[in-house]
Structures are given as C-alpha cells and as structure tokens.
Design a protein around this motif. Structure first.
Motif, PDB file in Angstrom:
ATOM      1  N   MET A   1       0.841  -1.200   0.000  1.00 33.00           N
ATOM      2  CA  MET A   1       0.000   0.000   0.000  1.00 33.00           C
ATOM      3  C   MET A   1       0.869   1.240   0.000  1.00 33.00           C
ATOM      4  SD  MET A   1      -1.289   2.602   2.110  1.00 33.00           S
ATOM      5  CE  MET A   1      -1.321   2.070   3.809  1.00 33.00           C
ATOM      6  N   ILE A   2       0.473   2.214  -0.785  1.00 33.63           N
ATOM      7  CA  ILE A   2       1.111   3.530  -0.770  1.00 33.63           C
ATOM      8  C   ILE A   2       0.001   4.561  -0.600  1.00 33.63           C
ATOM      9  CG2 ILE A   2       2.484   5.219  -2.047  1.00 33.63           C
ATOM     10  CD1 ILE A   2       3.646   2.931  -3.642  1.00 33.63           C
ATOM     11  N   GLU A   3       0.224   5.505   0.276  1.00 41.32           N
ATOM     12  CA  GLU A   3      -0.770   6.562   0.464  1.00 41.32           C
ATOM     13  C   GLU A   3      -0.082   7.913   0.615  1.00 41.32           C
ATOM     14  OE1 GLU A   3      -4.779   7.581   3.098  1.00 41.32           O
ATOM     15  OE2 GLU A   3      -3.595   5.782   3.528  1.00 41.32           O
ATOM     16  N   PHE A   4      -0.525   8.868  -0.192  1.00 40.61           N
ATOM     17  CA  PHE A   4      -0.086  10.260  -0.088  1.00 40.61           C
ATOM     18  C   PHE A   4      -1.237  11.064   0.508  1.00 40.61           C
ATOM     19  CE2 PHE A   4       3.430   8.978  -2.402  1.00 40.61           C
ATOM     20  CZ  PHE A   4       4.236  10.016  -2.856  1.00 40.61           C
ATOM     21  N   GLN A   5      -0.949  11.809   1.551  1.00 34.08           N
ATOM     22  CA  GLN A   5      -1.975  12.630   2.214  1.00 34.08           C
ATOM     23  C   GLN A   5      -1.545  14.095   2.165  1.00 34.08           C
ATOM     24  OE1 GLN A   5      -2.346  11.042   6.186  1.00 34.08           O
ATOM     25  NE2 GLN A   5      -3.137   9.061   5.492  1.00 34.08           N
ATOM     26  N   HIS A   6      -2.161  14.833   1.253  1.00 32.20           N
ATOM     27  CA  HIS A   6      -1.930  16.275   1.124  1.00 32.20           C
ATOM     28  C   HIS A   6      -0.432  16.603   1.043  1.00 32.20           C
ATOM     29  CE1 HIS A   6      -6.178  16.770   1.912  1.00 32.20           C
ATOM     30  NE2 HIS A   6      -6.042  16.046   3.012  1.00 32.20           N
ATOM     31  N   VAL A   7       0.229  15.953   0.088  1.00 35.37           N
ATOM     32  CA  VAL A   7       1.681  16.106  -0.056  1.00 35.37           C
ATOM     33  C   VAL A   7       2.010  17.234  -1.036  1.00 35.37           C
ATOM     34  CG1 VAL A   7       3.813  14.993  -0.834  1.00 35.37           C
ATOM     35  CG2 VAL A   7       2.130  13.693   0.514  1.00 35.37           C
ATOM     36  N   SER A   8       2.894  18.117  -0.619  1.00 34.36           N
ATOM     37  CA  SER A   8       3.401  19.191  -1.475  1.00 34.36           C
ATOM     38  C   SER A   8       4.917  19.172  -1.415  1.00 34.36           C
ATOM     39  CB  SER A   8       2.884  20.562  -1.025  1.00 34.36           C
ATOM     40  OG  SER A   8       1.461  20.623  -1.115  1.00 34.36           O
ATOM     41  N   PHE A   9       5.533  19.630  -2.502  1.00 33.84           N
ATOM     42  CA  PHE A   9       7.005  19.645  -2.535  1.00 33.84           C
ATOM     43  C   PHE A   9       7.491  20.737  -3.474  1.00 33.84           C
ATOM     44  CE2 PHE A   9      11.070  18.460  -4.373  1.00 33.84           C
ATOM     45  CZ  PHE A   9      11.827  18.230  -3.232  1.00 33.84           C
ATOM     46  N   SER A  10       8.577  21.384  -3.072  1.00 37.72           N
ATOM     47  CA  SER A  10       9.213  22.403  -3.903  1.00 37.72           C
ATOM     48  C   SER A  10      10.724  22.228  -3.837  1.00 37.72           C
ATOM     49  CB  SER A  10       8.855  23.817  -3.419  1.00 37.72           C
ATOM     50  OG  SER A  10       7.459  24.042  -3.502  1.00 37.72           O
ATOM     51  N   TYR A  11      11.369  22.261  -4.991  1.00 36.17           N
ATOM     52  CA  TYR A  11      12.831  22.284  -5.016  1.00 36.17           C
ATOM     53  C   TYR A  11      13.322  23.687  -4.668  1.00 36.17           C
ATOM     54  CZ  TYR A  11      12.983  17.675  -7.200  1.00 36.17           C
ATOM     55  OH  TYR A  11      12.857  16.327  -7.460  1.00 36.17           O
ATOM     56  N   GLU A  12      12.537  24.671  -5.083  1.00 41.55           N
ATOM     57  CA  GLU A  12      12.841  26.060  -4.793  1.00 41.55           C
ATOM     58  C   GLU A  12      11.579  26.695  -4.223  1.00 41.55           C
ATOM     59  OE1 GLU A  12      13.835  27.559  -8.602  1.00 41.55           O
ATOM     60  OE2 GLU A  12      15.581  26.273  -8.846  1.00 41.55           O
ATOM     61  N   LYS A  13      11.732  27.636  -3.308  1.00 38.81           N
ATOM     62  CA  LYS A  13      10.582  28.214  -2.624  1.00 38.81           C
ATOM     63  C   LYS A  13       9.575  28.819  -3.590  1.00 38.81           C
ATOM     64  CE  LYS A  13      12.740  29.147   1.842  1.00 38.81           C
ATOM     65  NZ  LYS A  13      13.084  30.183   2.840  1.00 38.81           N
ATOM     66  N   GLU A  14      10.068  29.415  -4.669  1.00 32.89           N
ATOM     67  CA  GLU A  14       9.158  30.106  -5.583  1.00 32.89           C
ATOM     68  C   GLU A  14       8.550  29.182  -6.628  1.00 32.89           C
ATOM     69  OE1 GLU A  14      13.404  30.632  -7.109  1.00 32.89           O
ATOM     70  OE2 GLU A  14      12.338  30.689  -5.194  1.00 32.89           O
ATOM     71  N   ARG A  15       8.998  27.913  -6.687  1.00 34.73           N
ATOM     72  CA  ARG A  15       8.488  27.017  -7.732  1.00 34.73           C
ATOM     73  C   ARG A  15       8.018  25.706  -7.111  1.00 34.73           C
ATOM     74  NH1 ARG A  15      10.256  23.059 -11.303  1.00 34.73           N
ATOM     75  NH2 ARG A  15      12.323  22.970 -10.346  1.00 34.73           N
ATOM     76  N   SER A  16       6.707  25.528  -7.065  1.00 39.39           N
ATOM     77  CA  SER A  16       6.133  24.313  -6.495  1.00 39.39           C
ATOM     78  C   SER A  16       6.137  23.201  -7.539  1.00 39.39           C
ATOM     79  CB  SER A  16       4.702  24.585  -6.019  1.00 39.39           C
ATOM     80  OG  SER A  16       4.128  23.411  -5.513  1.00 39.39           O
ATOM     81  N   VAL A  17       6.582  22.005  -7.135  1.00 39.16           N
ATOM     82  CA  VAL A  17       6.617  20.854  -8.036  1.00 39.16           C
ATOM     83  C   VAL A  17       5.375  19.982  -7.853  1.00 39.16           C
ATOM     84  CG1 VAL A  17       7.909  18.788  -8.712  1.00 39.16           C
ATOM     85  CG2 VAL A  17       9.136  20.864  -8.042  1.00 39.16           C
ATOM     86  N   LEU A  18       4.966  19.765  -6.601  1.00 33.72           N
ATOM     87  CA  LEU A  18       3.749  19.025  -6.289  1.00 33.72           C
ATOM     88  C   LEU A  18       2.901  19.861  -5.350  1.00 33.72           C
ATOM     89  CD1 LEU A  18       5.190  15.451  -5.538  1.00 33.72           C
ATOM     90  CD2 LEU A  18       4.191  16.260  -7.682  1.00 33.72           C
ATOM     91  N   GLU A  19       1.578  19.847  -5.577  1.00 33.46           N
ATOM     92  CA  GLU A  19       0.684  20.657  -4.760  1.00 33.46           C
ATOM     93  C   GLU A  19      -0.480  19.821  -4.236  1.00 33.46           C
ATOM     94  OE1 GLU A  19      -0.534  24.455  -6.281  1.00 33.46           O
ATOM     95  OE2 GLU A  19       1.214  24.604  -7.590  1.00 33.46           O
ATOM     96  N   ASP A  20      -0.492  19.607  -2.939  1.00 36.43           N
ATOM     97  CA  ASP A  20      -1.620  18.984  -2.243  1.00 36.43           C
ATOM     98  C   ASP A  20      -2.044  17.663  -2.892  1.00 36.43           C
ATOM     99  OD1 ASP A  20      -3.443  18.942  -0.143  1.00 36.43           O
ATOM    100  OD2 ASP A  20      -5.019  19.821  -1.380  1.00 36.43           O
TER     101      ASP A  20
END
Length: 249
Positions: A1-20
C-alpha cells in the motif's frame, strides 16, 4: 500500500513541483503514473522512497515515510530508477543483484536463489557475471529491473522501465510486470505499456492530479490527454483513426 496525504514539494521556494497530492494505492494494485515532462512523476517516486522530503504525510505499506523509518521503508520498497547508471554501482550484474538480499540478512544460498529466479524471469542468465560497464544501455536497464525483483519487495516503483529497450525485451518486461503480485506504481511516457500493465492511471499536470481512474477509460480520452500535453497510446490512436479518418492522427 502507498498513500499520499496532502503532499506538497518544492525544489525552490518560488516554484512548487507538487501541490496537495492525495491518493491511495491498495495492496496488489498496479497503477500507472502519467504526465508530460515536468509533471512531477519522478518526484512522487522519490518522495515515496524517502529520497526527498516534503510537506504532508506518506505511508508505505502502512509505515510513515520519515527519517526514523527509512531503513524499514526501503526494505519494503524496490525502486527502478529512471537512469540505470545511478542504480548499477557494483562491478558486475551479479554483485549488484545479490547486494540487497545479503544486506537484508538472507543467507548466501537464499540470495543466490533470488538472483537466479529474477534473471530467469527476464531471460538474462547470460548477464549474471557480466561487468556493468561492458553491457549495452538496454541490457543494463533489464539488469536494473532484475536487481529490484531479486529484493522481492512488497511495493515496486518503476520510473520509465521500458526506456532504452528493444521491442523484444520491452515485451518481456511487460509480461513480467503483469505477472508480479506486488503493489506497483509505474511512471512512464510509454502509454501502450501502461495500458498493458496497469488497471488504473493517475494523470499529473504541473504537480496536481487532474484524473484518477480506470486505465482503459483515461487512456482512451483523447481530449483529456491532449489538454495535458499528451497523446493517445499508439494502439488506440489506430482505432481512433479508423473511426474518424479525418482526425489527423
């Protein structure tokens, strides 16, 4: 099982790679992760294995992916990297394949059995003692997949598993994936392979999930795919052309 719960990630503060990002993959499920370049597919894989850390919560086989649990998480998850050169780091294919099973406490005999079983699944017995720097890119790709199969993890992540493969070996990999009982998350631009190996598809665009449902349904939706910079799988494009010769496909 894999579960993502409201995951966000940014390599740089001004550029979001994954949002919620929120989704769940059940035990034994085979899910394709698709999207154009830059959609965030590889980042999802790295977060699931704990190679990156973002906001939100990720569970792998019921265990939270965190610094404290990384050793346990990585015993349960096998990851076929997009670049095989980053995965095959020992002198020979055999040494790469036996490294993880021995490291996880298996006896030499048990580890050898796993190595031979994985090589047999992919028809790679002749590569067992070959040096990694003396095999082709396609052979190295197949060997990298065999390395993960020898681990016998509960969850398998694959990032572009069919890249660099000729048609014959691509078909072997597809048939092998279809026979695996583990939970699988497969990121790929090869939508024909996704259609052959996955019952469900998650479509990403700019770090957001824009569709999540049956593979046959999503991969037949030309309007949806084209809206997110993708095209129909080749096998379905032929069907569409037969139905609509003026479509330009």
């Amino acid at each position: 099982m894999i579960e993502f719960q409201h995951v966000s990630f940014s390599y740089e503060k001004e550029r979001s790679v994954l949002e919620d990002l929120s989704f769940r993959i059940g035990p034994g499920e085979s899910v394709g992760l698709i999207g154009a370049n830059g959609a965030g597919k590889s980042t999802v894989m790295k977060l699931a294995l704990g190679l990156l850390s973002g906001e939100g919560r990720i569970l792998a086989d019921g265990i939270e992916v965190s610094r404290a649990n990384l050793a346990d998480v990585r015993r349960r998850i096998g990851f076929v990297l997009q670049n095989s050169d980053n995965q095959m780091f020992m002198p020979t294919v055999y040494e790469d394949m036996i490294f993880a099973p021995l490291n996880y406490g298996l006896s030499r005999e048990e580890a050898e059995q796993r190595v031979d079983k994985a090589l047999g699944q992919l028809g790679l017995q002749e590569l067992k003692y070959r040096h990694n720097h003396r095999i082709s890119g396609g052979e190295k790709r197949m060997a990298a997949i065999a390395t993960i199969l020898a681990m016998e993890p509960d969850v398998i992540l694959m990032d572009e598993p069919s890249s660099a493969l000729d048609p014959y070996n691509r078909r072997i990999v597809i048939n092998t994936i279809r026979g695996l009982k583990q939970t699988k998350l497969i990121a790929s631009h090869d939508l024909d392979m996704i259609l052959d190996t996955c019952e469900r598809v998650i479509l990403l665009d700019r770090g957001r999930i824009v569709a999540d449902g049956p593979a046959d349904e999503i991969l037949r939706d030309r309007e949806l795919l084209e809206a997110h910079r993708m095209e129909l799988p080749f096998c379905l494009a032929g069907e569409a052309e037969e139905k609509d010769p003026g479509s330009g496909l």
